[in-house]
Every structure is written in structure tokens, then in C-alpha cells.
Motif scaffolding. Structure first.
Motif, short mmCIF file in Angstrom:
data_model
loop_
_atom_site.label_atom_id
_atom_site.label_comp_id
_atom_site.label_asym_id
_atom_site.label_seq_id
_atom_site.Cartn_x
_atom_site.Cartn_y
_atom_site.Cartn_z
N ASP A 13 0.80 -1.26 -0.04
CA ASP A 13 0.06 -0.02 0.02
C ASP A 13 0.72 1.40 -0.05
O ASP A 13 1.85 1.15 0.82
CB ASP A 13 -1.09 0.20 1.13
CG ASP A 13 -2.14 -0.89 0.95
OD1 ASP A 13 -2.98 -1.11 1.99
OD2 ASP A 13 -2.32 -1.54 0.10
N VAL A 14 0.59 2.08 -0.77
CA VAL A 14 1.26 3.53 -0.92
C VAL A 14 0.55 4.61 -0.31
O VAL A 14 1.08 5.37 0.60
CB VAL A 14 1.77 3.82 -2.62
CG1 VAL A 14 2.39 4.80 -2.57
CG2 VAL A 14 2.45 2.64 -2.94
N ALA A 15 -0.56 4.94 -0.90
CA ALA A 15 -1.24 6.13 -0.38
C ALA A 15 -2.68 6.06 -0.86
O ALA A 15 -2.94 5.83 -1.78
CB ALA A 15 -0.43 7.58 -1.04
N TRP A 16 -3.44 7.04 -0.01
CA TRP A 16 -5.08 7.25 0.02
C TRP A 16 -4.89 8.68 -0.40
O TRP A 16 -4.42 9.39 0.42
CB TRP A 16 -5.69 6.82 1.14
CG TRP A 16 -6.02 5.45 1.42
CD1 TRP A 16 -5.28 4.43 2.02
CD2 TRP A 16 -7.24 4.69 0.80
NE1 TRP A 16 -5.94 3.32 1.91
CE2 TRP A 16 -7.05 3.42 1.33
CE3 TRP A 16 -8.25 5.09 -0.04
CZ2 TRP A 16 -8.14 2.54 0.86
CZ3 TRP A 16 -9.11 4.01 -0.38
CH2 TRP A 16 -9.09 2.70 0.21
N PHE A 17 -5.95 8.99 -1.17
CA PHE A 17 -6.21 10.38 -1.68
C PHE A 17 -7.76 10.60 -1.58
O PHE A 17 -8.48 9.70 -2.04
CB PHE A 17 -5.71 10.70 -3.20
CG PHE A 17 -4.19 10.53 -3.17
CD1 PHE A 17 -3.25 11.49 -3.17
CD2 PHE A 17 -3.61 9.35 -3.62
CE1 PHE A 17 -1.91 11.27 -3.16
CE2 PHE A 17 -2.36 8.97 -3.78
CZ PHE A 17 -1.57 10.14 -3.60
#
Length: 407
Positions: A13-17
Motif C-alpha cells: 500500500d502506498v497512499a490514499w487520496f
């Protein structure tokens, strides 16, 4: 079931926006360059992310976009998940036709996103919302990523945190002989198939902040939610002759960086261990989590013949789900890495066209099979995202993992 090995990929998982189309666009471009996606493929990824993110910002309710890396031993790619809570699409095929781009976007439309992506999946229901998945691999695509992974999951940190204390992982069993669970000189013997004498014997005390996992007077939610699956406790969990699929769900106690340390230690132990059964995997994870906060953990093994072996410790909800039924699997109280006095494995049958769902207590356990209406024929990651949208809370880290039969 068809023969052969199930397709699996590891997720990072990298990033939520949320309401950040420009930030999502920049992150997609940087991510594509970092993993070596190639200039043209990175540009196509960035274009698709911009369309999805802008579309959600203008027209969706509570929309979020997730960017993450997918990997196997041969190649890395990028997966995009766009999730919202409404208004949904009454006519998905029409939305995918050329010329149906959203107002104010780059004008490529969802149909073009589908063509650009190596994999595109969408589920939308009026009044409920939409889940969209797009995967981008380097071109030409490596043959090891052809098809749909049989396990997919999603994690989301508590509001205000950048790291998540929940995790999931999956791997196949190569069929090699695993070392006995007590081969570690520091390991404690485990009594399989023996019910606990009391909740307190399992938990070794109460942590007020973790009541749902460890309170001896607290009825486990798994005993209250859904219909309990007809299961057979087994004295010795014996893997079948074929290649099994092992799936783990982990919830590090609390949230934030220290919970994430525990969760990642569990993932590392699970992926690199030689365990063939859920109990052996649980013992390996237990040893790896000593010195951490500990975690709630559940491990399942799916067999080619439809058998499912399950062992859970702590407040991980697990269920076998069809379009009309939900059968809950039993876990026992405890904290993996701290107090784990007993282990008990149950044997189940995966229903025809059914799925295995496991999730942390960052999701309410009070969902029903009907809440996944129309989702079960979609990719496992889309099902997991739909469940997170329906049952997830912002007050804790959250994770859900879904496995389908693949043989």
C-alpha cells in the motif's frame, strides 16, 4: 476447480487520496517511474488516475483513491482502486462507451481508462456507490501476471495516520515438509483441538484499550454475527496432496507506527515461513511478534478439494459467504506474540461459488451477505473494497481480505 497454481501478487500500500486529483496524479507519475513502469506506461497510468480522481471529486460522495504497488518475483506494477459512496451508475455499459467522459476531466472517459489498463473492473449500484479497479504492468506484460489474482485485500489507516497497523498476505504451499511448530527451543507447546478452560486462561489479563480482543467477560463478536459455520475441530490438521493456498489477516494492537511494526513482522514471518498448516503458521508468527505490541491474527488454508482449515486468535472476523448466506468462523481470544495458550483448528467446506472473507475490527462485523449483492463475481480486491466502504469506520485501522477458489 481447474488444476494448476493460483495466481498471487504481493501488495504494498502506498497512499490514499481524497479530493486531491493533482496530488494523485503526481504520486502516480512518481510511482510509475520508481518501479520502472516505463515512460509511456507511466504517462498512461497518470492519465487514467487523473480521470478517475477528477471524476470522483466532481460527482461522487465520500470518494477515495488508493495507489499501490503489485509485485511478484518477476515484475512490479501499479494498481489503482477508486471507491465512493454514491450516487452510483444506473447504466455501467453506457458509462464505458466512448464519448461519455465526465465534465471537466481530460475527456478520455472510463472506456479509455479500461483500454489503457491491463485489468479494469467496475461495480456500481445506484444509491450505494462505485468501486473501480485498474492495473498497469510494464509492456509487454509478463506472462506471470496474466489472469486475476485469487486473493485480494485492502488496508486503510485510521484518520490522521500515514501508516496502517493492519495487514494481509497470501502464499501458496509448495508441498515441502514444514518444521514442527515446537522445533524452536523457545516455543511453548500448543494443545490442538482442546477448548480453553476460560477466557482468562487464554488472555492472561485484560488490556482495557483492547477489550474487544481480550476481555474474558466479552462475548466474541464472531459468536454473535451471522450464522456459525458447521465445522469440525481437527486434532491434527493434515494438508491435502495438492498445492494449498494460505491466507493471513493481521491487526496489530492499537494503531500508528508501533502497530504497523507488529503487522509487518507478522507478514514477514508468514511469507518466509515453511508452515503448511494454519496452526504452524500461527506459531511462527507468534514467535516473530515477541517484543512487539502483538496482534490479532487469523490464518486459513484452502485446499484444491474445497476443504478449508482455519485457525484464529483475537478479534479477526472470518466468514464463508455466498450470494445468500454468511457462515461465521470461530476464533479464540488472545494476543499473538503475548498470550496464546491454546490453538484450535476447524475444518470447513468452501461453498460452491463462495468466498472467504477476513477483516479486522476496523470494520463492523454486522454486515450481511446481501450487503455484498452483485460483488461476488468481481475481482477479490473489488469485493474487499466494497466491504470496506460498507462496514469500515474511520476510528481505527481497517483491513479486509477476500479469497476465491482457483483450482
Amino acid at each position: 476447480m481447474a488444476t494448476g497454481s493460483p495466481l498471487l501478487v504481493d501488495c504494498e500500500d502506498v497512499a490514499w487520496f481524497r479530493d486531491q486529483p493533482e496530488a494523485a496524479r503526481g504520486a502516480a507519475a512518481a510511482l510509475g517511474r520508481r518501479i520502472g513502469l516505463g515512460d509511456q506506461r507511466t504517462a498512461e497510468l497518470t492519465l487514467a488516475v487523473t480521470e478517475l480522481a477528477t471524476n470522483m471529486t466532481k460527482h461522487a460522495v465520500d470518494g477515495s483513491l488508493l495507489l499501490r504497488v503489485l509485485r511478484n518475483q518477476e515484475v512490479a506494477g501499479v494498481e489503482v482502486l477508486a471507491v465512493d459512496s454514491g450516487p452510483g451508475m444506473a447504466d455501467v455499459p453506457a458509462a464505458l462507451r466512448d464519448g461519455m467522459s465526465t465534465t471537466g476531466t481530460l475527456g478520455i472517459g472510463l472506456g479509455a481508462v479500461r483500454r489503457l489498463a491491463d485489468t479494469f473492473d467496475i461495480h456500481s449500484q445506484p444509491g450505494t456507490g462505485t468501486v473501480q479497479l485498474a492495473r498497469f504492468w510494464p509492456h509487454p506484460a509478463h506472462p506471470t501476471v496474466a489472469g486475476e489474482p485469487v486473493v485480494g485485500g485492502i488496508t486503510r489507516p485510521i484518520s490522521g495516520e500515514q501508516v496502517c497497523g493492519d495487514a494481509w498476505a497470501a502464499r501458496t504451499d509448495t508441498g515441502g515438509q514444514a518444521a514442527p511448530a515446537d522445533s524452536d527451543p523457545g516455543a511453548r507447546p500448543v494443545q490442538s483441538g482442546t477448548p480453553p478452560h476460560s477466557w482468562s486462561a487464554l488472555t492472561g489479563g485484560r488490556l482495557p484499550s483492547e477489550r474487544a480482543r481480550t476481555d474474558p467477560d466479552h462475548t466474541p463478536p464472531l459468536a454473535r454475527a451471522g450464522t456459525l459455520s458447521r465445522s469440525v475441530p481437527v486434532q491434527a490438521a493434515i494438508p491435502g496432496p495438492g498445492q494449498g493456498l494460505l491466507v493471513m489477516s493481521c491487526d496489530g494492537l492499537g494503531h500508528g507506527p508501533m502497530a504497523a511494526v507488529a503487522a509487518q513482522a507478522a507478514v514477514q514471518a508468514f511469507r518466509t515461513g515453511s508452515a503448511r498448516t494454519p496452526e504452524q503458521a500461527m506459531e511462527h508468527i507468534h514467535r516473530a511478534l515477541r517484543g512487539t505490541r502483538g496482534a490479532a491474527v487469523a490464518v486459513a488454508r484452502l485446499e484444491p478439494d474445497g476443504r478449508l482449515l482455519f485457525c484464529g486468535v483475537g478479534n479477526i472476523t472470518a466468514a464463508l459467504v455466498t450470494t445468500t448466506t454468511r457462515s461465521t468462523l470461530v476464533s479464540y481470544p488472545g494476543i499473538v506474540g503475548h498470550q496464546m495458550r491454546q490453538l484450535r483448528t476447524y475444518e470447513h467446506r468452501l461453498p460452491p461459488h463462495g468466498i472467504l472473507v477476513m477483516h479486522s475490527d476496523g470494520l463492523s462485523e454486522r454486515w450481511k451477505a446481501a450487503d455484498l449483492n452483485g460483488l461476488l463475481h468481481h475481482a477479490p480486491a473489488v469485493i474487499a473494497a466494497g466491504l470496506l466502504r460498507h462496514a469500515g469506520t474511520r476510528r481505527d485501522d481497517a483491513s479486509a481480505v477476500v479469497a476465491k477458489a482457483a483450482w
